[in-house]
Motif scaffolding. Structure first.
Motif, PDB file in Angstrom:
ATOM      1  N   TYR A 194       0.972  -2.331  -3.175  1.00 53.27           N
ATOM      2  CA  TYR A 194       0.985  -1.255  -2.182  1.00 53.27           C
ATOM      3  C   TYR A 194       1.427  -1.752  -0.807  1.00 53.27           C
ATOM      4  O   TYR A 194       1.795  -0.945   0.043  1.00 53.27           O
ATOM      5  N   TRP A 195       1.384  -3.038  -0.595  1.00 53.24           N
ATOM      6  CA  TRP A 195       1.819  -3.597   0.695  1.00 53.24           C
ATOM      7  C   TRP A 195       3.079  -4.434   0.445  1.00 53.24           C
ATOM      8  O   TRP A 195       3.021  -5.544  -0.089  1.00 53.24           O
ATOM      9  N   PHE A 196       4.224  -3.876   0.772  1.00 55.69           N
ATOM     10  CA  PHE A 196       5.488  -4.549   0.521  1.00 55.69           C
ATOM     11  C   PHE A 196       5.720  -5.650   1.560  1.00 55.69           C
ATOM     12  O   PHE A 196       5.204  -5.602   2.682  1.00 55.69           O
ATOM     13  N   LEU A 205      15.547  -4.140  -0.199  1.00 61.35           N
ATOM     14  CA  LEU A 205      15.810  -3.787  -1.589  1.00 61.35           C
ATOM     15  C   LEU A 205      15.355  -2.366  -1.915  1.00 61.35           C
ATOM     16  O   LEU A 205      15.778  -1.792  -2.916  1.00 61.35           O
ATOM     17  N   GLY A 206      14.483  -1.835  -1.074  1.00 58.38           N
ATOM     18  CA  GLY A 206      14.018  -0.476  -1.276  1.00 58.38           C
ATOM     19  C   GLY A 206      13.044  -0.312  -2.428  1.00 58.38           C
ATOM     20  O   GLY A 206      12.853   0.802  -2.924  1.00 58.38           O
ATOM     21  N   LEU A 207      12.414  -1.406  -2.879  1.00 60.76           N
ATOM     22  CA  LEU A 207      11.507  -1.307  -4.010  1.00 60.76           C
ATOM     23  C   LEU A 207      10.255  -0.499  -3.673  1.00 60.76           C
ATOM     24  O   LEU A 207       9.858   0.381  -4.424  1.00 60.76           O
ATOM     25  N   PHE A 208       9.617  -0.829  -2.547  1.00 61.24           N
ATOM     26  CA  PHE A 208       8.372  -0.170  -2.169  1.00 61.24           C
ATOM     27  C   PHE A 208       8.447   0.384  -0.746  1.00 61.24           C
ATOM     28  O   PHE A 208       7.433   0.495  -0.059  1.00 61.24           O
ATOM     29  N   SER A 209       9.640   0.692  -0.305  1.00 59.90           N
ATOM     30  CA  SER A 209       9.787   1.180   1.064  1.00 59.90           C
ATOM     31  C   SER A 209       9.183   2.570   1.258  1.00 59.90           C
ATOM     32  O   SER A 209       8.933   2.986   2.377  1.00 59.90           O
ATOM     33  N   HIS A 210       8.926   3.278   0.137  1.00 59.77           N
ATOM     34  CA  HIS A 210       8.362   4.623   0.235  1.00 59.77           C
ATOM     35  C   HIS A 210       6.845   4.608   0.213  1.00 59.77           C
ATOM     36  O   HIS A 210       6.209   5.659   0.319  1.00 59.77           O
ATOM     37  N   ILE A 211       6.214   3.449   0.050  1.00 61.45           N
ATOM     38  CA  ILE A 211       4.760   3.366  -0.034  1.00 61.45           C
ATOM     39  C   ILE A 211       4.163   3.448   1.368  1.00 61.45           C
ATOM     40  O   ILE A 211       4.636   2.808   2.311  1.00 61.45           O
ATOM     41  N   TRP A 212       3.084   4.245   1.486  1.00 62.77           N
ATOM     42  CA  TRP A 212       2.467   4.485   2.791  1.00 62.77           C
ATOM     43  C   TRP A 212       1.346   3.512   3.129  1.00 62.77           C
ATOM     44  O   TRP A 212       0.789   3.571   4.226  1.00 62.77           O
ATOM     45  N   ALA A 213       0.945   2.647   2.227  1.00 59.35           N
ATOM     46  CA  ALA A 213      -0.254   1.846   2.440  1.00 59.35           C
ATOM     47  C   ALA A 213      -0.199   1.060   3.744  1.00 59.35           C
ATOM     48  O   ALA A 213      -1.187   0.981   4.485  1.00 59.35           O
ATOM     49  N   SER A 214       0.947   0.489   4.067  1.00 58.27           N
ATOM     50  CA  SER A 214       1.067  -0.290   5.299  1.00 58.27           C
ATOM     51  C   SER A 214       0.909   0.586   6.526  1.00 58.27           C
ATOM     52  O   SER A 214       0.433   0.125   7.578  1.00 58.27           O
ATOM     53  N   SER A 215       1.297   1.849   6.437  1.00 58.52           N
ATOM     54  CA  SER A 215       1.129   2.764   7.566  1.00 58.52           C
ATOM     55  C   SER A 215      -0.324   3.186   7.742  1.00 58.52           C
ATOM     56  O   SER A 215      -0.757   3.527   8.843  1.00 58.52           O
ATOM     57  N   ILE A 216      -1.087   3.155   6.663  1.00 59.93           N
ATOM     58  CA  ILE A 216      -2.490   3.574   6.734  1.00 59.93           C
ATOM     59  C   ILE A 216      -3.379   2.433   7.205  1.00 59.93           C
ATOM     60  O   ILE A 216      -4.199   2.590   8.112  1.00 59.93           O
ATOM     61  N   MET A 217      -3.218   1.267   6.584  1.00 58.92           N
ATOM     62  CA  MET A 217      -4.103   0.134   6.889  1.00 58.92           C
ATOM     63  C   MET A 217      -3.460  -1.128   6.356  1.00 58.92           C
ATOM     64  O   MET A 217      -2.786  -1.112   5.314  1.00 58.92           O
ATOM     65  N   SER A 221      -9.724   6.324   7.395  1.00 62.74           N
ATOM     66  CA  SER A 221      -8.447   5.767   6.933  1.00 62.74           C
ATOM     67  C   SER A 221      -8.626   5.008   5.624  1.00 62.74           C
ATOM     68  O   SER A 221      -7.759   5.066   4.730  1.00 62.74           O
ATOM     69  N   PHE A 222      -9.746   4.291   5.511  1.00 64.19           N
ATOM     70  CA  PHE A 222     -10.042   3.574   4.270  1.00 64.19           C
ATOM     71  C   PHE A 222     -10.193   4.561   3.111  1.00 64.19           C
ATOM     72  O   PHE A 222      -9.661   4.337   2.007  1.00 64.19           O
ATOM     73  N   ILE A 223     -10.889   5.666   3.334  1.00 59.20           N
ATOM     74  CA  ILE A 223     -11.041   6.697   2.292  1.00 59.20           C
ATOM     75  C   ILE A 223      -9.687   7.316   1.958  1.00 59.20           C
ATOM     76  O   ILE A 223      -9.379   7.579   0.785  1.00 59.20           O
ATOM     77  N   ALA A 224      -8.872   7.544   2.978  1.00 56.64           N
ATOM     78  CA  ALA A 224      -7.530   8.092   2.733  1.00 56.64           C
ATOM     79  C   ALA A 224      -6.698   7.148   1.877  1.00 56.64           C
ATOM     80  O   ALA A 224      -5.925   7.584   1.012  1.00 56.64           O
ATOM     81  N   LEU A 225      -6.850   5.849   2.108  1.00 56.12           N
ATOM     82  CA  LEU A 225      -6.109   4.872   1.314  1.00 56.12           C
ATOM     83  C   LEU A 225      -6.567   4.896  -0.144  1.00 56.12           C
ATOM     84  O   LEU A 225      -5.747   4.776  -1.064  1.00 56.12           O
ATOM     85  N   ILE A 226      -7.868   5.080  -0.364  1.00 55.39           N
ATOM     86  CA  ILE A 226      -8.384   5.190  -1.735  1.00 55.39           C
ATOM     87  C   ILE A 226      -7.784   6.414  -2.429  1.00 55.39           C
ATOM     88  O   ILE A 226      -7.355   6.354  -3.591  1.00 55.39           O
TER      89      ILE A 226
END
Length: 577
Positions: A245-247, A254-266, A226-231
């Protein structure tokens, strides 16, 4: 007697000189025959009359007249100098004399330079020189040199993907996803070692980072993937800073970073913990001062994996990129040998500084020979630029069964002298070409916007040509015109002139390299090499004839690298978005 009156008397005495004397007749004879080396009759000032060297000696005491003129090589011009009866030369007369001397010396120097140039460019059969310009040829000149044996392409295997077990069959079920190919470079046993080293590093250094040690749990292989996937994800979706990357919860609305996956990964805290205590090498071994001492074994394992699962196509190229940390205090050069057709990174090497035993030709020559050594005797064609280029390198590779083509500097040792002066060639028409062959090497100069210098050991005949399209201004408008182009230039631009896919790697990881150790920057690059090669392998595997009917390998025709990266991140992190 006043000065003016004296000048008048001197003038009259000079004018009333006997015109029928032998000296005067001799002077007229020389002028009539055109043999005088200095004709100043049109510039004769008052107070001058024709006089020979002997007359000048009579006017000047102790024969100083002829001595003065002969000293400066102007004895032949003395017929046109008129000296006052007082036997003295005035200041303006000396000025005229010095002008004559300077003109003659300049002409003499110019004549010597012309003779020296002609002598240096022409061979004298008695002394062993030759007319260098006779070797320069163009489109219409045949390449009539002795037969040049171009190495025939005979690879050790079929170019492309190599996925064989017991050299008999492919286990297709193991390679149905992007992650399966990526894990060839980062297998489970390697990731397990990284987890063990990271946990040991935490136990030894947790007291130094007490805040990050709070809530620590041992890293597992799934978590490391998961760490490698985040990189990989952060290198694909680039933001100004890692913090973005972590909203935060208030930003979701506000929808600024709601599309970022970082929180779902780690989580951000867990990412900082693993990055801080990450360790991939056993550094308890004897001291090693190398810049790659903390990651040397991992780099070597990935390099061997790249070579194991792929056979390059006929045309390859060698590129350079600089791997450095965020402060640019440390850095190493990374050279990689790339399959031109597929873009696969087949081999690479780090330059860590000059060694004591430097091979003849420079450290870069040893690096290129090292990269190409596994391909000796197979007829590969290598394209390089002038960073690596030298005449000796081309000869060495040709002796080992590898043809080479690339740009070269006119200052390189062994470059033909007759092609070094390009001042006149720069004024030629666009598309002009001249070339010289020396054994297996051919040197080509082509005039485009500027003069391009290319040498090759794999092109015959050298005068083979094609056409290229260029945009030029015709009556104020840009129009497309056809320009003649040597095939050597065409091949170089086709196989080397395209943008290298690795050029964006440094920019991808710029925000990841901040405040990290140098070897971790190299670790990020190894992840990128594995991701890039995995895409090439997966795409090739899906396009095999025997796999076109496999449903799990079906992909759209416009399947791109970004699509592959999205699938890879989701598989490694075990998430569905």
């Amino acid at each position: 007697m006043s000065g003016d009156a004296e000048d008048v008397l001197v003038k009259e005495s000079l004018i009333t000189h006997d015109d029928n004397s032998d000296h005067s007749s001799g002077s007229h004879t020389l002028e009539s025959e055109g043999d005088s080396s200095c004709n100043t009759s049109s510039l004769e000032p008052p107070g001058f009359t024709s006089s020979s060297d002997s007359e000048l000696d009579e006017m000047l005491p102790q024969n100083q007249g002829s001595q003065l003129l002969n000293t400066y090589g102007m004895g032949s011009c003395s017929n046109h100098l008129r000296i006052s009866s007082s036997g003295e030369i005035s200041l303006w007369q000396l000025i005229v004399l010095w002008i004559f001397v300077l003109i003659k010396k300049c002409l003499s120097i110019l004549n010597c330079n012309i003779q020296w140039t002609l002598a240096s460019e022409n061979w004298n059969h008695e002394s062993g020189h030759v007319h260098l310009l006779s070797f320069i040829k163009s489109y219409l000149d045949l390449d009539d040199a002795e037969e040049v044996t171009i190495p025939k392409f005979q690879p050790n295997g079929i170019p492309g993907l190599v996925l064989m077990e017991d050299k008999t069959k492919i286990v297709r079920e193991k390679f149905l996803t992007p992650g399966a190919f990526f894990k060839l470079f980062f297998p489970l046993d390697l990731v397990q070692k990284i987890c063990d080293y990271t946990n040991e590093n935490f136990d030894a250094n947790q007291a130094l980072r007490p805040k990050l040690a709070v809530g620590w749990t041992p890293v597992t292989p799934d978590e490391m993937y998961s760490f490698i996937a985040l990189i990989i994800y952060c290198s694909t979706i680039r933001l100004a800073d890692m913090e973005l990357y972590w909203f935060k919860e208030e930003e979701v609305s506000l929808g600024l970073f709601s599309h970022i996956w970082a929180s779902s990964i780690m989580s951000q805290e867990r990412y900082k913990q693993i990055q801080t205590f990450l360790k991939v090498e056993n550094t308890k071994q004897p001291k090693d001062r190398s810049k790659l001492r903390n990651i040397k074994s991992l780099v070597e394992q990935i390099r061997l994996t790249c070579m194991k699962y792929w056979t390059p196509n006929e045309y390859i190229r060698i590129e350079e990129r600089v791997v450095e940390d965020s402060d640019s205090k440390h850095g190493v050069r990374l050279w990689h040998l790339q399959d031109v057709v597929s873009g696969y990174f087949w081999n690479f090497d780090f330059y860590l500084g000059k060694t004591k035993n430097i091979e003849l030709g420079g450290w870069w020559r040893g690096t290129v020979m090292k990269l190409c050594s596994p391909l000796y005797g197979q007829g590969y064609k290598v394209f390089v630029d002038n960073v690596f280029n030298s005449v000796q390198l081309f000869k060495d590779l040709f002796e080992n069964g590898i043809g080479t083509c690339g740009t070269i500097s006119t200052q390189q040792v062994g470059f033909p002298d007759c092609l070094k002066d390009i001042r006149e060639f720069q004024m030629s028409d666009r598309g002009s070409m001249r070339w010289v062959r020396e054994g297996n090497l051919v040197f080509v100069q082509w005039k485009d916007c500027h003069v391009a210098n290319v040498t090759s050991s794999m092109h015959k005949p050298a005068n083979e040509q094609t056409v290229c399209i260029r945009k030029v201004k015709v009556y104020g408008r840009r129009q497309k015109v056809e320009v003649k182009q040597p095939v050597i230039i065409k091949d170089f631009l086709q196989y080397f002139g395209d943008k290298d896919r690795s050029e964006d790697v440094i920019e991808k990881f710029t925000h990841l390299m901040r405040r990290v150790q140098f070897w971790k920057t190299v670790f990020y690059h190894m992840i990128e090499v594995a991701r890039s090669n995995s895409f090439v392998m997966f795409q090739h595997f899906c396009n095999l004839d025997e796999n076109k009917d496999v449903e799990k390998l079906a992909r759209p025709k416009d399947y791109k690298e970004i699509d592959f990266t999205i699938e890879l991140v989701q598989e490694l992190a075990q998430i569905k978005v």
